[in-house]
Scaffold this active site. Structure first.
Site, mmCIF file in Angstrom:
data_model
loop_
_atom_site.group_PDB
_atom_site.id
_atom_site.type_symbol
_atom_site.label_atom_id
_atom_site.label_comp_id
_atom_site.label_asym_id
_atom_site.label_seq_id
_atom_site.Cartn_x
_atom_site.Cartn_y
_atom_site.Cartn_z
ATOM 1 C CD GLU A 293 12.978 4.267 8.408
ATOM 2 O OE1 GLU A 293 13.074 5.506 8.523
ATOM 3 O OE2 GLU A 293 13.033 3.666 7.337
ATOM 4 C CB CYS B 142 13.003 9.097 8.901
ATOM 5 S SG CYS B 142 13.927 7.838 8.014
ATOM 6 C CE LYS C 298 -1.857 3.014 1.966
ATOM 7 N NZ LYS C 298 -1.868 4.500 1.649
ATOM 8 C CD GLU D 74 9.914 13.404 11.707
ATOM 9 O OE1 GLU D 74 10.856 12.775 11.197
ATOM 10 O OE2 GLU D 74 8.812 12.895 11.967
#
Length: 513
Positions: free
Chosen positions: A274, A308, A199, A407
């Protein structure tokens, strides 16, 4: 700042010429699901549009998958699993190398499509397809050893372990460098003998569609790799809840990872996450400051800061801070924002208007908290009028500010001075994330002490992030669960089985005599 340089103009035009027929075909054909080797629309007939962050132009109409489409894909993956699992490893290896060949043959198309679909600069996407092919080759060559285990004999038994593929798995991938990250998850799953339902992120479906087609052309059997497009709350949720799917590999936001864990709990799904990061780069005054400066700029402003592992917090020793920040400021001001297909561009448009709004919201947050927006701090009027933003540098920050804790996921660097080694460690660890850390010092004792103390899954000493595929990739705390890379990937996609062989000499207790 936006105009292509004369040196790059020819390649810029060549990239646009390459993209034009690809985009024309994409708009004409649209994007369907790949289920059991066939390109199909959603059962509901629903679609959504995917648009380019460069100019807002519609790229394609995309099939909008839901639980019915996921069920169809999961059923296909379950039916294909036994034959794929039992296929000779040498044959699986051959097929996965064919996929790598197909990726390399189409590397230029993949690069320009990724630029138009995500806004990432060509200078980085030109290499993304090659890295994706390397992912397939690396794991293809390990098909035969995936089942390897240990021999741990005892006095009366031979004890051996082996690994077997866990079954059909779900892979949910993000919109930043989507092609490469998809292969990072899919290649080890296929090499392990699992079948996959993929997906992709709804903001970047274009190259995921191409990957599924290339795998089909390479001869990967029907049902082994299935791709269902759609929204996370619809197709994604259905995938994480489906009983035929035995594990979920996910790359994305920490909050989404938490939701996936809840959704998969009733079926006891294995998960690998992750997730996000607020990664520190710690620069001590005895470091090679010129190399450290190069690494600092690269690790936050490359890939639009949408990565990331970006070093989004600069912890600089106070004794070196003034001169370092002065040089850093000049470098950030000189960054080239422009069209992603221009090879001179260093920062392209952000992925989506919602993400642009999120990144821009932190400009006001920084000012309200009392930090200084030393460079940038505004949206940018880029070519095509897309989702451009100025590369931003925030100074005068403290460790507890939101810009030092949250973040941002854009070209946004927060600078925090520190006094001593213990201060640097305390500041670095004082966030909810723990993905990566970067340390710059010529004192190797200090480097090792700091590396040991940092709460992060990956540490680079005197280096930017340089990925080595056999090594473990993953984070601690809110940055994830599990590790990718080498044998670590097989630990996730496979079950370990213990077999004990008796020598026939051990005493068995007699009951009921």
């Amino acid at each position: 700042m936006d105009k292509p340089t004369p040196k790059s103009a020819n390649l810029f035009q060549a990239n646009r010429d390459r993209a034009a027929p690809l985009l024309k075909k994409l708009r004409a054909d649209g994007i369907g699901h790949m289920i059991d080797g066939k390109i199909v629309p959603s059962i509901s007939g629903e679609t959504f549009e995917t648009k380019s962050p460069v100019d807002g132009a519609t790229l394609a109409s995309v099939a909008r998958g839901n639980a019915e489409d996921i069920d169809r894909a999961a059923t296909a993956a379950a039916l294909a699993f036994k034959s794929w699992r039992d296929m000779a490893p040498a044959m699986r290896r051959k097929l996965l190398h064919r996929v790598a060949d197909a990726i390399e043959d189409n590397a230029d198309d993949i690069a320009v499509l990724e630029c138009i679909d995500t806004g990432q600069a060509y200078r980085f996407m030109a290499k993304a397809a090659i890295r994706a092919a390397e992912n397939f080759r690396f794991f293809a060559d390990r098909c035969a050893e995936a089942r390897d285990g240990l021999n741990t004999p005892s006095d009366e038994h031979w004890n051996v372990s082996t690994r077997v593929p866990i079954g059909p798995v779900g892979v949910i991938t993000p919109w930043n460098t989507p092609f490469m990250l998809s292969t990072w998850k899919i290649a080890p799953a296929l090499a392990a003998g699992c079948t996959v339902v993929h997906k992709p992120a709804e903001w970047s479906p274009v190259t995921a569609d191409l990957l599924a087609k290339l795998a089909k052309q390479a001869g990967v059997p029907d049902g082994v790799l299935n791709t269902v497009h759609g929204y996370g709350e619809e197709a994604g949720k259905a995938l994480t809840e489906h009983p035929a799917i035995k594990a979920i590999g996910f790359v994305g936001e920490s909050a989404t990872g938490s939701a996936i864990m809840k959704q998969g709990a009733p079926t006891l799904k294995r998960v690998h996450f992750e997730l996000g990061g607020k990664n520190p780069v710690i620069v001590f005054d005895d470091a090679d400051l010129d190399r450290a400066l190069d690494a600092v700029v690269f690790m936050i402003y490359s890939l639009n800061g949408e990565r990331c592992t970006s070093s989004s917090r600069l912890l600089i020793q106070a004794s070196s801070a003034e001169k370092f920040i002065e040089k850093l400021t000049a470098r950030v001001k000189a960054l080239k924002v422009g069209h992603p297909l221009d090879p001179a561009t260093e920062i392209g448009p952000l992925i989506h208007e919602r993400h642009l709004a999120k990144v821009c919201s932190y400009f006001d947050v920084a000012r309200q908290e009392g930090a200084v927006v030393a460079v940038g701090g505004k949206a940018h009027d880029g070519p095509g009028g897309g989702h451009y933003v100025q590369p931003t540098l925030v100074t005068g920050a403290t460790a507890k500010m939101r810009v030092a804790q949250e973040e941002v996921f854009g070209p946004f660097l927060t600078v925090i001075p520190f006094r001593e080694e213990t201060d640097a460690i305390e500041i670095a660890n004082d966030v909810r994330y723990g993905l990566t850390g970067y340390v710059w010092t010529n004192d190797m004792g200090r480097a090792l002490r700091v590396a040991d103390a940092l709460e992060a899954g990956m540490i680079w000493l005197n280096s930017e992030n340089v990925r080595h595929l056999p090594t473990p990739f993953g984070g601690m705390k809110a940055s994830g669960i599990g590790r990718d890379g080498g044998d670590y990937s097989f630990d996730f996609y496979m079950e370990t089985k213990h077999v004990s062989l008796a020598r026939g000499t051990h005493k068995i207790q007699k009951l009921g005599i």
